[in-house]
Design a protein around this motif. Structure first.
Motif, mmCIF file in Angstrom:
data_model
loop_
_atom_site.group_PDB
_atom_site.id
_atom_site.type_symbol
_atom_site.label_atom_id
_atom_site.label_comp_id
_atom_site.label_asym_id
_atom_site.label_seq_id
_atom_site.Cartn_x
_atom_site.Cartn_y
_atom_site.Cartn_z
ATOM 1 N N ALA A 97 -0.356 95.116 0.917
ATOM 2 C CA ALA A 97 -0.530 93.827 0.235
ATOM 3 C C ALA A 97 -0.243 92.671 1.192
ATOM 4 O O ALA A 97 -0.970 91.668 1.200
ATOM 5 N N ASP A 98 0.796 92.802 2.008
ATOM 6 C CA ASP A 98 1.115 91.749 2.983
ATOM 7 C C ASP A 98 0.011 91.593 4.017
ATOM 8 O O ASP A 98 -0.354 90.479 4.385
ATOM 9 N N GLU A 99 -0.512 92.725 4.498
ATOM 10 C CA GLU A 99 -1.594 92.672 5.481
ATOM 11 C C GLU A 99 -2.843 92.053 4.870
ATOM 12 O O GLU A 99 -3.515 91.233 5.503
ATOM 13 N N ARG A 100 -3.158 92.422 3.625
ATOM 14 C CA ARG A 100 -4.328 91.848 2.947
ATOM 15 C C ARG A 100 -4.177 90.333 2.810
ATOM 16 O O ARG A 100 -5.116 89.587 3.058
ATOM 17 N N ALA A 101 -2.994 89.889 2.418
ATOM 18 C CA ALA A 101 -2.751 88.452 2.254
ATOM 19 C C ALA A 101 -2.923 87.723 3.582
ATOM 20 O O ALA A 101 -3.536 86.647 3.639
ATOM 21 N N LEU A 102 -2.405 88.308 4.655
ATOM 22 C CA LEU A 102 -2.527 87.691 5.972
ATOM 23 C C LEU A 102 -3.998 87.585 6.374
ATOM 24 O O LEU A 102 -4.455 86.532 6.827
ATOM 25 N N VAL A 103 -4.749 88.669 6.183
ATOM 26 C CA VAL A 103 -6.174 88.659 6.546
ATOM 27 C C VAL A 103 -6.928 87.665 5.668
ATOM 28 O O VAL A 103 -7.769 86.902 6.169
ATOM 29 N N GLU A 104 -6.650 87.633 4.377
ATOM 30 C CA GLU A 104 -7.341 86.698 3.485
ATOM 31 C C GLU A 104 -7.092 85.251 3.902
ATOM 32 O O GLU A 104 -8.028 84.437 3.892
ATOM 33 N N ARG A 105 -5.845 84.924 4.267
ATOM 34 C CA ARG A 105 -5.555 83.560 4.748
ATOM 35 C C ARG A 105 -6.346 83.269 6.011
ATOM 36 O O ARG A 105 -6.905 82.186 6.178
ATOM 37 N N HIS A 106 -6.397 84.240 6.904
ATOM 38 C CA HIS A 106 -7.128 84.040 8.155
ATOM 39 C C HIS A 106 -8.627 83.886 7.897
ATOM 40 O O HIS A 106 -9.280 83.017 8.481
ATOM 41 N N LEU A 107 -9.176 84.708 7.014
ATOM 42 C CA LEU A 107 -10.613 84.647 6.736
ATOM 43 C C LEU A 107 -11.030 83.310 6.133
ATOM 44 O O LEU A 107 -12.161 82.862 6.347
ATOM 45 N N ALA A 108 -10.121 82.680 5.403
ATOM 46 C CA ALA A 108 -10.441 81.387 4.794
ATOM 47 C C ALA A 108 -10.779 80.342 5.850
ATOM 48 O O ALA A 108 -11.544 79.411 5.583
ATOM 49 N N ALA A 109 -10.244 80.525 7.076
ATOM 50 C CA ALA A 109 -10.458 79.528 8.117
ATOM 51 C C ALA A 109 -11.269 80.041 9.303
ATOM 52 O O ALA A 109 -11.556 79.274 10.213
ATOM 53 N N CYS A 110 -11.646 81.315 9.323
ATOM 54 C CA CYS A 110 -12.283 81.879 10.522
ATOM 55 C C CYS A 110 -13.631 82.516 10.193
ATOM 56 O O CYS A 110 -13.692 83.628 9.656
ATOM 57 N N GLU A 111 -14.687 81.814 10.555
ATOM 58 C CA GLU A 111 -16.029 82.332 10.290
ATOM 59 C C GLU A 111 -16.306 83.597 11.092
ATOM 60 O O GLU A 111 -16.920 84.540 10.588
ATOM 61 N N ARG A 112 -15.828 83.653 12.323
ATOM 62 C CA ARG A 112 -16.059 84.819 13.173
ATOM 63 C C ARG A 112 -15.524 86.093 12.508
ATOM 64 O O ARG A 112 -16.204 87.102 12.441
ATOM 65 N N CYS A 113 -14.308 86.023 12.002
ATOM 66 C CA CYS A 113 -13.715 87.209 11.362
ATOM 67 C C CYS A 113 -14.379 87.501 10.017
ATOM 68 O O CYS A 113 -14.511 88.669 9.642
ATOM 69 N N ARG A 114 -14.804 86.458 9.292
ATOM 70 C CA ARG A 114 -15.536 86.697 8.040
ATOM 71 C C ARG A 114 -16.802 87.474 8.314
ATOM 72 O O ARG A 114 -17.148 88.411 7.588
ATOM 73 N N LEU A 115 -17.507 87.116 9.403
ATOM 74 C CA LEU A 115 -18.723 87.841 9.767
ATOM 75 C C LEU A 115 -18.409 89.277 10.171
ATOM 76 O O LEU A 115 -19.152 90.196 9.817
ATOM 77 N N GLU A 116 -17.304 89.479 10.899
ATOM 78 C CA GLU A 116 -16.886 90.836 11.278
ATOM 79 C C GLU A 116 -16.613 91.688 10.037
ATOM 80 O O GLU A 116 -17.029 92.843 9.954
ATOM 81 N N VAL A 117 -15.893 91.112 9.080
ATOM 82 C CA VAL A 117 -15.558 91.837 7.853
ATOM 83 C C VAL A 117 -16.828 92.146 7.067
ATOM 84 O O VAL A 117 -17.006 93.255 6.556
ATOM 85 N N GLU A 118 -17.734 91.181 6.980
ATOM 86 C CA GLU A 118 -18.998 91.410 6.256
ATOM 87 C C GLU A 118 -19.810 92.516 6.917
ATOM 88 O O GLU A 118 -20.326 93.414 6.237
ATOM 89 N N LEU A 119 -19.901 92.498 8.242
ATOM 90 C CA LEU A 119 -20.636 93.523 8.961
ATOM 91 C C LEU A 119 -19.998 94.903 8.752
ATOM 92 O O LEU A 119 -20.692 95.882 8.480
ATOM 93 N N ALA A 120 -18.678 94.972 8.850
ATOM 94 C CA ALA A 120 -17.979 96.245 8.664
ATOM 95 C C ALA A 120 -18.153 96.760 7.237
ATOM 96 O O ALA A 120 -18.345 97.961 7.012
#
Length: 106
Positions: free
Chosen positions: A30-53
């Protein structure tokens, strides 16, 4: 795991690269998910990585499950043919696996 502030071979500083796979496959805490979700809100590069994966994971999950290719049967047939050609005698299969060799004691 927390993202590192130093650059890694897999991504620039501050990106939680090592957490993205767990985020996509649902194994992140849950902590890791929250950290990633906060990061994804501001990082298009990682959002694209997550979408591709996520798309790759879905595509792999959609593949049909295939029957095994029968390598054991073909290997046994080849061994039997070798034995026939070379006049060797093979033991009859017992139908159950051979017992494990005893392990040496301490």
């Amino acid at each position: 795991m927390k993202p590192t502030s130093s650059s890694t071979p897999s991504g620039p500083p501050g990106h939680p690269e090592e957490l993205l796979a767990g985020f996509v496959d649902g194994t992140a805490s849950a902590d890791e998910r929250a950290l990633v979700e906060r990061h994804l809100a501001a990082c298009e590069r990682c959002r694209l990585e997550v979408e591709l994966a996520a798309r790759a994971r879905a595509a792999l999950a959609a593949l049909p499950e295939l029957e095994p290719p029968g390598l054991a049967d073909r290997g046994l047939e080849a061994l039997q043919e070798w034995a026939r050609v070379h006049g060797a005698t093979l033991p009859e299969p017992s139908g159950s696996p051979a017992p494990a060799a005893p392990r040496p004691g301490p």
